[in-house]
Design a protein around this motif. Structure first.
Motif, PDB file in Angstrom:
ATOM      1  N   ARG A  12       0.830  -1.211   0.000  1.00  0.00           N
ATOM      2  CA  ARG A  12       0.000   0.000   0.000  1.00  0.00           C
ATOM      3  C   ARG A  12       0.860   1.255   0.000  1.00  0.00           C
ATOM      4  O   ARG A  12       0.510   2.254  -0.619  1.00  0.00           O
ATOM      5  CB  ARG A  12      -0.933  -0.007   1.199  1.00  0.00           C
ATOM      6  N   TYR A  16       0.690   4.082  -2.854  1.00  0.00           N
ATOM      7  CA  TYR A  16       0.498   5.495  -2.558  1.00  0.00           C
ATOM      8  C   TYR A  16       1.655   6.328  -3.113  1.00  0.00           C
ATOM      9  O   TYR A  16       1.443   7.448  -3.580  1.00  0.00           O
ATOM     10  CB  TYR A  16       0.356   5.723  -1.054  1.00  0.00           C
ATOM     11  N   ASP A  19       0.985   6.833  -6.787  1.00  0.00           N
ATOM     12  CA  ASP A  19      -0.057   7.843  -6.955  1.00  0.00           C
ATOM     13  C   ASP A  19       0.478   9.237  -6.635  1.00  0.00           C
ATOM     14  O   ASP A  19       0.123  10.209  -7.305  1.00  0.00           O
ATOM     15  CB  ASP A  19      -1.257   7.530  -6.060  1.00  0.00           C
ATOM     16  N   SER A  20       1.330   9.341  -5.640  1.00  0.00           N
ATOM     17  CA  SER A  20       1.909  10.635  -5.282  1.00  0.00           C
ATOM     18  C   SER A  20       2.804  11.178  -6.396  1.00  0.00           C
ATOM     19  O   SER A  20       2.812  12.385  -6.655  1.00  0.00           O
ATOM     20  CB  SER A  20       2.714  10.521  -3.987  1.00  0.00           C
ATOM     21  N   PHE A  77      -8.421  10.855  -6.657  1.00  0.00           N
ATOM     22  CA  PHE A  77      -8.763   9.671  -5.867  1.00  0.00           C
ATOM     23  C   PHE A  77     -10.252   9.361  -5.933  1.00  0.00           C
ATOM     24  O   PHE A  77     -10.644   8.193  -6.036  1.00  0.00           O
ATOM     25  CB  PHE A  77      -8.301   9.842  -4.415  1.00  0.00           C
ATOM     26  N   GLN A  86     -10.094   1.478  -7.759  1.00  0.00           N
ATOM     27  CA  GLN A  86      -8.738   1.608  -7.239  1.00  0.00           C
ATOM     28  C   GLN A  86      -7.965   2.626  -8.067  1.00  0.00           C
ATOM     29  O   GLN A  86      -8.253   2.821  -9.228  1.00  0.00           O
ATOM     30  CB  GLN A  86      -8.019   0.264  -7.239  1.00  0.00           C
ATOM     31  N   LYS A  90      -2.583   1.302  -7.014  1.00  0.00           N
ATOM     32  CA  LYS A  90      -3.073  -0.006  -6.594  1.00  0.00           C
ATOM     33  C   LYS A  90      -3.220  -0.956  -7.780  1.00  0.00           C
ATOM     34  O   LYS A  90      -3.064  -2.161  -7.628  1.00  0.00           O
ATOM     35  CB  LYS A  90      -4.425   0.140  -5.893  1.00  0.00           C
TER      36      LYS A  90
END
Length: 92
Positions: A12, A16, A19-20, A77, A86, A90
């Motif tokens: 996870r 993240y 995604d960041s 998100f 997701q 993810k």
């Protein structure tokens, strides 16, 4: 009943992080567009560096950039979790 395998902390955390990075690149593009708009408005970055004085509107630019970045992350998100279930981090 099918066994579901849930991702642990590190998976996870990596998701993240991905995604960041995506959101950082979008934020950087928004920032560069804002700098271009300031440049077209007659703000010379050389004079800012030489004098140290910030022109009028720079604080507004920073506030707009922060709000745009927060809204972009929120929409990112919400949209991915709402449509696909997701975020891209993810998915990978």
């Amino acid at each position: 009943m099918a066994d579901k395998r849930f991702g642990g902390f590190w998976r996870r955390f990596l998701a993240y992080g991905i995604d960041s990075i995506i959101l950082y690149l979008v934020s950087l593009i928004l920032f560069l567009i804002g700098l271009l708009a300031l440049k077209l408005g007659g703000v010379s970055f050389g004079s800012i560096v030489m004098t140290g004085d910030l022109p009028l509107g720079t604080g507004l630019f920073a506030a707009v950039h922060i709000v745009a970045t927060l809204l972009t992350g929120t929409i990112y998100f919400i949209w991915f979790h709402g449509t696909v279930g997701q975020a891209p981090g993810k998915m990978l």
